[in-house]
Design an enzyme around this catalytic site. Structure first.
Site, mmCIF file in Angstrom:
data_model
loop_
_atom_site.group_PDB
_atom_site.id
_atom_site.type_symbol
_atom_site.label_atom_id
_atom_site.label_comp_id
_atom_site.label_asym_id
_atom_site.label_seq_id
_atom_site.Cartn_x
_atom_site.Cartn_y
_atom_site.Cartn_z
ATOM 1 N N TYR A 1 0.706 -1.234 -0.026
ATOM 2 C CA TYR A 1 0.090 0.131 0.024
ATOM 3 C C TYR A 1 0.982 1.140 0.000
ATOM 4 O O TYR A 1 0.341 2.239 -0.287
ATOM 5 C CB TYR A 1 -0.916 0.091 1.390
ATOM 6 C CG TYR A 1 -2.237 -0.535 1.008
ATOM 7 C CD1 TYR A 1 -2.190 -2.080 0.766
ATOM 8 C CD2 TYR A 1 -3.398 0.271 1.202
ATOM 9 C CE1 TYR A 1 -3.595 -2.575 0.493
ATOM 10 C CE2 TYR A 1 -4.608 -0.620 1.226
ATOM 11 C CZ TYR A 1 -4.724 -1.808 0.624
ATOM 12 O OH TYR A 1 -5.949 -2.622 0.533
ATOM 13 N N LYS B 1 2.801 -15.266 2.070
ATOM 14 C CA LYS B 1 3.343 -16.141 0.948
ATOM 15 C C LYS B 1 4.748 -16.345 0.922
ATOM 16 O O LYS B 1 5.749 -15.856 0.028
ATOM 17 C CB LYS B 1 2.785 -15.436 -0.484
ATOM 18 C CG LYS B 1 1.497 -15.557 -0.484
ATOM 19 C CD LYS B 1 0.929 -16.857 -0.990
ATOM 20 C CE LYS B 1 1.299 -17.306 -2.485
ATOM 21 N NZ LYS B 1 0.881 -18.789 -2.813
ATOM 22 N N ASP C 1 -3.132 -18.119 0.790
ATOM 23 C CA ASP C 1 -3.911 -18.657 -0.124
ATOM 24 C C ASP C 1 -4.561 -19.738 0.458
ATOM 25 O O ASP C 1 -6.113 -20.035 0.248
ATOM 26 C CB ASP C 1 -3.340 -19.030 -1.439
ATOM 27 C CG ASP C 1 -2.110 -19.992 -1.352
ATOM 28 O OD1 ASP C 1 -1.560 -20.121 -0.184
ATOM 29 O OD2 ASP C 1 -1.983 -20.732 -2.377
ATOM 30 N N ASP D 1 -6.301 -7.270 3.968
ATOM 31 C CA ASP D 1 -7.563 -6.483 3.248
ATOM 32 C C ASP D 1 -8.581 -7.445 2.630
ATOM 33 O O ASP D 1 -9.635 -7.414 2.750
ATOM 34 C CB ASP D 1 -6.995 -5.516 2.001
ATOM 35 C CG ASP D 1 -7.990 -4.671 1.318
ATOM 36 O OD1 ASP D 1 -8.936 -4.180 2.019
ATOM 37 O OD2 ASP D 1 -7.958 -4.551 0.176
ATOM 38 N N ASP E 1 -12.353 -9.344 4.317
ATOM 39 C CA ASP E 1 -13.603 -9.029 3.606
ATOM 40 C C ASP E 1 -14.203 -10.319 3.680
ATOM 41 O O ASP E 1 -15.174 -10.674 3.872
ATOM 42 C CB ASP E 1 -13.352 -8.667 2.275
ATOM 43 C CG ASP E 1 -13.599 -7.104 1.922
ATOM 44 O OD1 ASP E 1 -13.209 -6.144 2.839
ATOM 45 O OD2 ASP E 1 -14.032 -6.694 0.734
HETATM 46 C C1 IPM Z 1 -10.524 -1.398 3.759
HETATM 47 C C2 IPM Z 1 -10.787 -0.870 2.470
HETATM 48 C C3 IPM Z 1 -9.490 0.125 2.290
HETATM 49 C C4 IPM Z 1 -8.129 -0.489 2.123
HETATM 50 C C5 IPM Z 1 -9.551 0.952 0.709
HETATM 51 C C6 IPM Z 1 -10.944 2.002 0.925
HETATM 52 C C7 IPM Z 1 -8.631 2.134 0.782
HETATM 53 O O1 IPM Z 1 -10.562 -1.683 1.585
HETATM 54 O O2 IPM Z 1 -10.270 -0.457 4.687
HETATM 55 O O3 IPM Z 1 -10.437 -2.428 3.843
HETATM 56 O O4 IPM Z 1 -7.998 -1.047 0.962
HETATM 57 O O5 IPM Z 1 -7.458 -0.434 3.172
HETATM 58 MG MG MG Z 2 -11.000 -3.707 2.222
#
Ligand code: IPM
Ligand code: MG
Length: 349
Positions: free
Chosen positions: A135, A186, A219, A243, A247
């Site tokens: 990032y 990884k 993975d 990240d 999710d």
């Molecule tokens: C998160 C989001 C952010 C990230 C974006 C909005 C920059 O996806 O907080 O998970 O990638 O960190």
């Molecule tokens: Mg995210």
């Protein structure tokens, strides 16, 4: 103590408005300030994060953000996009450890797309490194090549101390939970992965040998999360894998609309709290967004930054009570709007 609210974009203003109502009830002495952030700040001030807002954030007890981004700003130059403001805020506040709990509330076990028996009782804490890795790594950019092609570059980079400080947070957390850390990278293909594994292993041996440590390729971790998620207690991982895995873990619990997060830095510095759902432009402005992730993010702020763990417990219990009584927004298969869901929490307080 003070709280800086950064409503941001999309559904951000709607859900943070409910946090304000909850805070006014639960912590009447808390001084609440508010500033535009993300796309809203770009529209008002020409930048997604103003210097004044960053200074105020660093001087606050805690910062609570709604969400940033949306199609409206997709064409802005990268450094002025709402997401760039969020990255600059994380870096500026030096909040290197992102705590993302994936907790399946009993009342919601049937809302998951996975079978109830797989997710019931799920309680995972993902600790994502937040201010390093690909990032932020340099060099990065898109350059034109002589032959008419283009070349895009991102750099994944980690140092020993960056890995150690976030690992410490994960090991400490595990001690107060089920005492297990699964470190994901990884190392089979990436140099940073190899270093990550080495540093975590050495720190564990030096200071945390009472905690059970397991290494897992990222993975495989993605696969294990849907196969047998309850094997995990604390997942420790880098910025990008964190990240993705967070999710995925969120969906296990039924809805992205339920999950809070905390980003913390050095002891005594303010934390940054955010619901992990995005700005959801498709439902913004309709009053239907689930405010629980934002409200639970406030509970995390009470616990980690505002020295009020008992209020955090009360607020979390109130959310559970509201759910047990059947309160459901649309994402959970119900019909309540944003304010009505917050009303249900306030009633349970
Ligand atoms: C998160 C989001 C952010 C990230 C974006 C909005 C920059 O996806 O907080 O998970 O990638 O960190
Ligand atoms: Mg995210």
């Amino acid at each position: 103590m003070s709280l800086l609210l950064l409503p941001g974009d999309g559904i951000g203003p709607e859900v943070t408005a409910e946090v304000r109502r909850v805070a006014e009830r639960l912590t009447p002495d808390l001084v609440i300030e508010e500033r535009p952030f993300g796309g809203a700040s770009f529209d008002a001030l020409g930048t997604p994060l103003s210097d004044e807002t960053l200074s105020l954030a660093k001087a606050s007890g805690a910062v609570l953000m709604g969400a940033v981004g949306g199609p409206k700003w997709a064409g802005a130059p990268r450094h002025l996009r709402p997401e760039a403001g969020l990255l600059a805020l994380r870096a500026g506040m030096a909040v290197f450890a992102n705590l993302r709990p994936a907790l399946c509330f009993p009342a919601l076990a049937d809302a998951s797309t996975l079978k109830r028996e797989v997710v019931e009782g799920l309680d995972i804490m993902i600790v994502r490194e937040l201010t390093g890795g690909v990032y932020f790594g340099q060099p990065r950019g898109i350059e034109a090549l002589a032959d008419g092609q283009k070349r895009g570059v991102d750099t994944q980079v980690y140092t020993t101390s960056e890995i150690e400080r976030v690992s410490r947070v994960a090991f400490d957390l595990a001690r107060g939970r089920r005492n297990k850390v699964t470190s994901c990278e990884k190392s089979n293909v990436m140099e940073t992965g190899l270093l990550w594994r080495e540093v975590v292993t050495a720190l564990h041996a030096r200071q945390f040998s009472d905690v059970r440590l397991e290494h897992m390729l990222a993975d495989n971790a993605a696969m294990q999360l849907v196969k047998n998620p309850r094997q995990f207690d604390v997942i420790l991982t880098d910025n990008l894998f964190g990240d993705l895995l967070s999710d995925e873990a969120a969906q296990l619990t039924g809805s992205l609309g339920m999950l809070p997060s905390a980003a913390i830095g050095a002891a005594g510095s303010p934390g940054l709290y955010e619901p992990i759902h995005g700005s959801a432009p498709d439902i913004a402005g309709q009053g239907v967004a689930n405010p629980l992730a934002a409200i639970l993010s406030f509970a995390m702020a009470l616990r980690w930054s505002l020295a009020a763990p008992e209020l955090a417990d009360r607020l979390t219990a109130a959310v559970e009570t509201a759910l047990t009584r059947g309160a459901r927004t649309r994402d959970l298969g119900g019909t309540l709007g944003t304010a009505a869901m917050a009303d249900a929490v306030l009633a349970a307080l």
